[in-house]
Design a protein around this motif. Structure first.
Motif, PDB file in Angstrom:
ATOM      1  N   TYR A 175       3.531   4.462 -18.521  1.00 53.58           N
ATOM      2  CA  TYR A 175       3.837   4.678 -17.110  1.00 53.58           C
ATOM      3  C   TYR A 175       3.628   3.389 -16.321  1.00 53.58           C
ATOM      4  O   TYR A 175       2.786   2.551 -16.672  1.00 53.58           O
ATOM      5  N   ILE A 176       4.422   3.249 -15.272  1.00 53.92           N
ATOM      6  CA  ILE A 176       4.164   2.220 -14.278  1.00 53.92           C
ATOM      7  C   ILE A 176       4.083   2.902 -12.912  1.00 53.92           C
ATOM      8  O   ILE A 176       4.600   4.002 -12.722  1.00 53.92           O
ATOM      9  N   THR A 177       3.453   2.227 -11.980  1.00 52.75           N
ATOM     10  CA  THR A 177       3.226   2.806 -10.662  1.00 52.75           C
ATOM     11  C   THR A 177       4.417   2.532  -9.748  1.00 52.75           C
ATOM     12  O   THR A 177       4.895   1.398  -9.673  1.00 52.75           O
ATOM     13  N   VAL A 178       4.877   3.586  -9.088  1.00 52.47           N
ATOM     14  CA  VAL A 178       5.884   3.428  -8.044  1.00 52.47           C
ATOM     15  C   VAL A 178       5.173   3.093  -6.742  1.00 52.47           C
ATOM     16  O   VAL A 178       5.445   2.086  -6.102  1.00 52.47           O
ATOM     17  N   THR A 179       4.239   3.944  -6.369  1.00 52.01           N
ATOM     18  CA  THR A 179       3.330   3.694  -5.246  1.00 52.01           C
ATOM     19  C   THR A 179       2.238   4.745  -5.285  1.00 52.01           C
ATOM     20  O   THR A 179       2.462   5.860  -5.745  1.00 52.01           O
ATOM     21  N   ARG A 180       1.050   4.358  -4.806  1.00 50.78           N
ATOM     22  CA  ARG A 180      -0.067   5.296  -4.777  1.00 50.78           C
ATOM     23  C   ARG A 180      -0.221   5.952  -6.164  1.00 50.78           C
ATOM     24  O   ARG A 180      -0.409   5.269  -7.151  1.00 50.78           O
ATOM     25  N   ASP A 181      -0.142   7.308  -6.199  1.00 51.60           N
ATOM     26  CA  ASP A 181      -0.249   8.014  -7.473  1.00 51.60           C
ATOM     27  C   ASP A 181       1.111   8.482  -7.995  1.00 51.60           C
ATOM     28  O   ASP A 181       1.178   9.335  -8.890  1.00 51.60           O
ATOM     29  N   GLU A 182       2.178   7.920  -7.422  1.00 54.49           N
ATOM     30  CA  GLU A 182       3.528   8.227  -7.923  1.00 54.49           C
ATOM     31  C   GLU A 182       3.823   7.321  -9.121  1.00 54.49           C
ATOM     32  O   GLU A 182       3.764   6.096  -8.998  1.00 54.49           O
TER      33      GLU A 182
END
Length: 1139
Positions: free
Chosen positions: A286-293
């Motif tokens: 996984y990579i982060t889109v923003t915050r916990d998204e």
């Protein structure tokens, strides 16, 4: 330079704006998905038909037709507009942002800009960041399920209100439709930009693999170690790619994965792109889109490429199917590799970083001067650690199903976070050192190198030359004196000019091309880092160590804390968790102010929760040590030495010691050990205490959203609460069975706890004197700060309900000879020995525990019982008032007095109640006397002036002054001629009587007649067989000797309240009592003189106890020979025995 179209400024502004829009979209998604936070307009049952209709017909909604489903909006159109306006405007921000990004990307593409992360770092980073931010905004927007309903409701209400739809609605609705499948649309948009995006990404070929090395390579290179080359320890840490060294690994992976998804055609045509892309895919799931998204990189990539495979005409489709079929196979292979190996890889990295950061922090703490030349090491360490923390957080929440789940669980995370906080603390603490070093570096090295580089340039247009010369001149004038005078530095203009120069020289047709002068770029990149060390250290710390992602993973954060707190070796690092919470404010953004309150509450809640748990663990360990010490101290109490004394006596008499059960160990045996390796429970607890107290050394306080939080205050609070509970529990008070611990034993336990707690400040800075004072002072009040009953409450209830109640029934006798109460020998023996709770040592211990405040509360309760008895006495006087008036007037007429006495009723009841008052006052006098001794020991310099002040009181002193001084003296445990507590109690009782219109004269008359009633009733005591005087006790067996204290104090108090002459009325009482007792000797034939001598002694006691009567007064009305004979009679048997 005016022709470079302000690319640098636009990139900077759009990146900042894009981050705000992204956070805003994420906030809308979260509140719409949360049942508790959803906008009320979406949860209104009446709006459900309208929402379903709008969502179904979007974007072509017939607002003007007579649609029954839209009736609810028609009725509440103003409320709907107000509720949806902010969301509508936020979605318009996305449209505006998209337009500006389109325009800028097209401009950059048309300018054929050059991108190389190692040369024009800031320009390349800003470009890639903008692409990723824009993609993240679109992906997050597509995940908002309620966007159509919110926009449609706004537009419907707008048309119903203003007669026309909003002008922006068509473009906004069209954007929603286009991005139903965001990745497909995004890949189409970025097709024309593939060349530049690929070039920018391929510049990471040297940087990313170097950062993504296995931990074995880190160890062999001794990464981040200052000790591996001690000879070069003072050499400045620098390289050609300074900013790349602490660039986030996660950021680079986002660039690579999302960048090649958008420009996927380069994967088929460029092997380098494919290699870089596969390396990034293998690093995680996984990579982060923003915050916990999060973005599931393999799933998204596979779905995208599966959709592309069959698109196009047949020959193209076949070729594409082959190419993208290979890419799908690559994705599956990378996913399997990531599941199998990435967890272990990152686990080993965290293990290495814990040791490396510990070594780095230790060296820099010992030699902070190294922070100057080795500052780069600190930011590299922080960046590496931050990447590993974030990787674990986003993967542990979405753990894959594998055989080794422990790779995604780290029970030593506390240590890594602790060392990160330690390094940040060192950078802040020694910022002056770093600033001083780099000011000299900029002025004496960087400026010279830059000047030489400029001189060696073959082509340098005038405008670029002016700008570069300004850099040299700005750096050359710097001096250490500016640091010493604490001058504020601001190099933001220099850094912005360098970004502008990068943008201008990266354009294809620029007069000066930066790619032709890599040395200039390397020097300027190094200068930029050095300027940040002077004026932007905090910003750089935020960039490299920001783990505020933990704010949005509260469950993972708390789980990490719990796992670490279970490890013995991790307790010293636990303070890192609350310290991290103080940095959560870094994730806020001005474009989303609604989110700030929630983040603040979450930060404070997490910080306080962690500190509470750390304090709870610390206090539990400390109090367990205290309990053990208390048990050891209990073994030294006198009651446990009986067996030792008995054995010693037998040995002295050369007798065989009687055999008992298991032989008890002597106190101190626990300290004897044959081998130091053998650890006791106390050793383990002290080790645990040392470990957990070490965590408090991280920081003395922390600031969380303008709240200053002091960790040691939580510890003090926990210790205070738990110590109060323990002290109350040690009292062992049982209201049902009326059991309670002896004051001496309780005092010994409290003293042992206090002595053990005094050792805590050697581990952690805690004001133990203040803590103990708070706890013990609360125990002197009836209720503590939490409303829980205290020792004062328990002992007051016990002495009143148990000891004094038994003494009132003569089952317990006041013993003046031994200054205590003792049990009477009877069939109904009490469950306790009275002397074990009332002798001098016990009452001294009680005074130590309760103090003046507690004994004052005890006195007030005693006085309440006294006044209740006094009110009953007055009732008896009122019943016999006429007879008593006559007796007072005819006390010298024997026959008439005898006749009047027969008419009296309730004489025994009167004496019984007066005896109860005497018992209560005797106990109070004993307690006051012990309090005086305790205060003399603790504060002799305070007691001296109080005694002197009391001695200054004379009969002529004003009564108010007298009572004020007596109240002060009484509070210090001194005896007074008039008891101020009793005066106050009787005055308050008479205030209630005055409210019933009873005159003061009547009260005075009752007081006088009460003394008469007592005087004429004294002879009846001779008829009671229990009135005999006990030589051993120094008093009477039915406590009537307490009458002496009761008569003196009650009379003095009542007459003081009425402002009458005490001495005169006590003389009258003495005369009347003497007369009636003398008549007792004339009635021997009637059998009324059984205990006559004992009653005679009572008259003598009354005079001895009084401050207003003297022996001369007694002899004037009662022959001394009778007293002498009475003493001879009661002591006759003991005299014979002694003879």
């Amino acid at each position: 330079m005016e022709n470079h179209q302000k690319l640098a400024e636009k990139l900077t502004i759009l990146n900042e704006r894009g981050n705000g829009v992204l956070i805003r979209m994420n906030y809308i998604k979260k509140i719409c998905a949360d049942v508790k936070l959803r906008p009320p307009i979406l949860t209104d049952k009446m709006m459900e038909p309208a929402i379903k209709y709008i969502t179904k017909k979007f974007p072509n909604i017939d607002f003007r037709g007579n649609i029954q489903s839209l009736t609810s909006i028609q009725r509440q159109k103003s409320e709907v507009m107000e509720a949806t306006t902010s969301y509508y405007d936020s979605f318009l921000d996305v449209v505006e942002f998209r337009d500006h990004v389109y325009e800028l990307l097209n401009t950059i593409d048309a300018s054929q800009c050059f991108f190389d992360i190692a040369i024009n770092f800031d320009f390349t980073k800003s470009y890639l960041d903008l692409i990723i931010t824009y993609t993240s905004v679109i992906v997050t927007l597509a995940r908002i399920d309620e966007k159509k309903a919110l926009v449609g409701m706004f537009n419907c209400a707008h048309e119903m209100t203003k007669g026309s739809r909003d002008p922006s609605y068509p473009r906004l609705s069209q954007m929603f439709v286009e991005y139903e499948h965001p990745w497909k649309k995004l890949t189409e948009e970025f097709g024309p930009h593939t060349q530049l995006v690929t070039a920018a990404l391929l510049s990471l070929r040297k940087i990313y693999p170097r950062r993504n090395l296995p931990v074995e390579r880190w160890r062999s290179a001794q990464l981040l170690s200052l000790l591996n080359a001690s000879a070069a320890m003072l050499d400045p840490a620098c390289c050609d790619t300074m900013a790349c060294e602490y660039l986030s690994l996660e950021v680079m992976e986002r660039w690579i994965i999302i960048g090649f998804l958008l420009c996927h055609s380069s994967l088929n045509s460029n092997p380098s792109s494919q290699e870089l892309w596969k390396m990034a895919l293998r690093s995680g799931l996984y990579i982060t889109v923003t915050r916990d998204e999060l973005l599931s990189i393999h799933k998204v990539s596979e779905d995208l490429f599966d959709g592309i495979k069959g698109y196009g005409r047949f020959p193209e489709a076949m070729h594409r199917m082959q190419q993208y079929g290979k890419r799908v196979a690559d994705i599956k292979e990378c996913r399997d590799h990531a599941i199998a190996h990435s967890g272990a890889l990152h686990r080993e990295r965290r293990h290495f970083l814990r040791g490396a950061l510990k070594e780095l922090a230790t060296v820099l703490e010992d030699e902070p001067g190294l922070l100057g030349p080795k500052a780069l090491f600190v930011f590299m360490a922080l960046s590496f650690s931050r990447d590993e923390v974030q990787w674990l957080v986003r993967h542990s929440e979405n753990m894959p199903k594998i055989k080794q789940p422990e790779d995604y669980i780290d029970n030593q995370m506390a240590e890594l976070l602790f060392h990160m906080e330690k390094l940040k603390g060192l950078m802040r603490k020694y910022h002056y050192v770093v600033q001083r070093y780099h000011i000299q570096y900029l002025a004496q090295f960087d400026a010279l190198v830059l000047n030489d580089t400029i001189q060696n340039m073959h082509v340098c247009p005038e405008e670029e030359s002016v700008l570069l010369s300004s850099f040299v001149s700005t750096l050359s004038v710097l001096s250490v004196k500016q640091v010493e005078s604490k001058e504020e530095f601001d190099f933001r203009a220099v850094r912005l000019d360098w970004l502008r120069l990068q943008a201008y020289t990266s354009v294809n047709k620029a007069p000066l091309l930066i790619k032709d002068y890599p040395d200039l770029a390397k020097v300027m990149n190094m200068i930029q880092f050095h300027t940040k060390m002077v004026d932007a250290t905090e910003e750089l710390l935020q960039e490299t160590s920001n783990v505020s992602i933990l704010c949005f993973y509260p469950r993972v954060f708390e789980k990490m804390f719990c796992q670490s707190s279970e490890q013995m070796t991790m307790k010293r690092y636990l303070m890192a968790f609350p310290s991290v919470c103080s940095h959560f404010h870094w994730c806020r953004h001005p474009l989303c102010p609604e989110e700030e309150e929630a983040i603040e509450k979450r930060s404070l809640r997490s910080c306080v929760t962690f500190l509470e748990q750390i304090a709870s663990q610390t206090s539990a360990i400390m109090l367990e040590i205290c309990a053990e010490q208390c048990n050891l101290n209990d073994q030294l109490l006198p009651k446990h030495c009986v067996e030792a004394i008995s054995a010693a006596r037998h040995r002295k008499q050369k007798k065989a010691v009687p055999k008992r059960g298991v032989q008890k160990e002597k106190p101190g045996a626990e300290s004897l050990r044959k081998d130091r390796i053998i650890t006791t429970n106390m050793d383990k607890m002290h080790l645990m205490l040392t470990e957990i107290c070490s965590s408090y050394s991280l920081c003395s306080d922390m600031v969380v959203y303008e709240h200053i939080i002091v960790p040691t205050e939580f510890l003090s609070s926990h210790l205070e609460i738990r110590l109060s509970e323990i002290i109350v529990r040690m009292a062992n008070y049982n209201q049902t069975t009326q059991e309670i611990a002896r004051p001496t034993e309780l005092l010994a336990g409290v003293t042992a706890y206090a002595a053990s707690l005094q050792t805590l400040p050697s581990y952690v800075t805690v004001d133990m004197a203040r803590l103990l004072k708070n706890v013990l002072l609360q125990q002197t009040q009836p209720l503590d700060s939490r409303g829980v009953p205290t020792l004062t409450n328990f002992y007051t209830n016990w002495y009143l309900e148990s000891l004094l109640r038994l003494a009132s029934n003569s089952l317990v006798v006041h013993c003046p000879a031994m200054h205590c109460f003792v049990n009477q020998i009877s069939d109904n023996n009490p469950a306790f020995r009275a002397e074990e709770f009332s002798d001098i040592s016990e009452l001294r211990a009680l005074a130590e525990l309760l103090g003046p405040y507690g004994l004052k509360f005890l006195s007030e309760n005693l006085m309440w019982h006294v006044t209740s008895q006094v009110s009953e006495l007055k009732k008896l006087v009122v019943e016999n008032m006429d007879v008593l008036v006559q007796m007072r007037n005819n006390f010298d007429k024997a026959e008439e007095m005898a006749n009047l006495k027969r008419r009296l009723t309730g004489g025994e009841n009167l004496l019984k109640r007066m005896t109860i008052i005497g018992v209560i006052l005797s106990f109070r006098w004993m307690a006051q006397d012990c309090l005086n001794e305790v205060l003399q020991k603790h504060c002799p310099l305070l007691m001296g002036p109080i005694e002197s002040l009391k001695d200054c009181i004379s009969p002529d002193t004003d009564i108010k002054v007298t009572l004020s001084v007596f109240e002060l003296a009484s509070a210090a445990g001194m005896s007074c001629d008039v008891d101020p507590a009793l005066v106050s109690a009787i005055r308050s009782m008479q205030t209630e009587i005055y409210a019933d219109n009873t005159s003061i004269d009547t009260e005075y008359k009752l007081s006088c007649l009460l003394l008469v009633f007592i005087a004429v009733s004294l002879p009846s005591l001779a008829l009671d067989p229990n009135s005999s005087y006990s030589r051993e006790h120094g008093g009477h067996n039915n406590n009537v000797h307490c009458l002496a204290l009761a008569i003196n104090h009650v009379a003095a108090a009542m007459l003081t309240v009425q402002n009458k002459n005490i001495e005169q009325h006590l003389k009258e009482f003495l005369l009347l009592a003497s007369s009636t007792l003398l008549q007792l000797g004339q009635n021997e034939e009637k059998g009324e003189s059984k205990n006559r001598e004992s009653v005679y002694l009572l008259l003598h006691m009354i005079v001895e106890e009084s401050a207003f009567l003297s022996q001369d007064m007694l002899e004037s009305c009662f022959p001394y020979v009778l007293l002498r004979n009475a003493y001879r009679e009661v002591y006759k048997s003991i005299a014979i025995t002694l003879g």
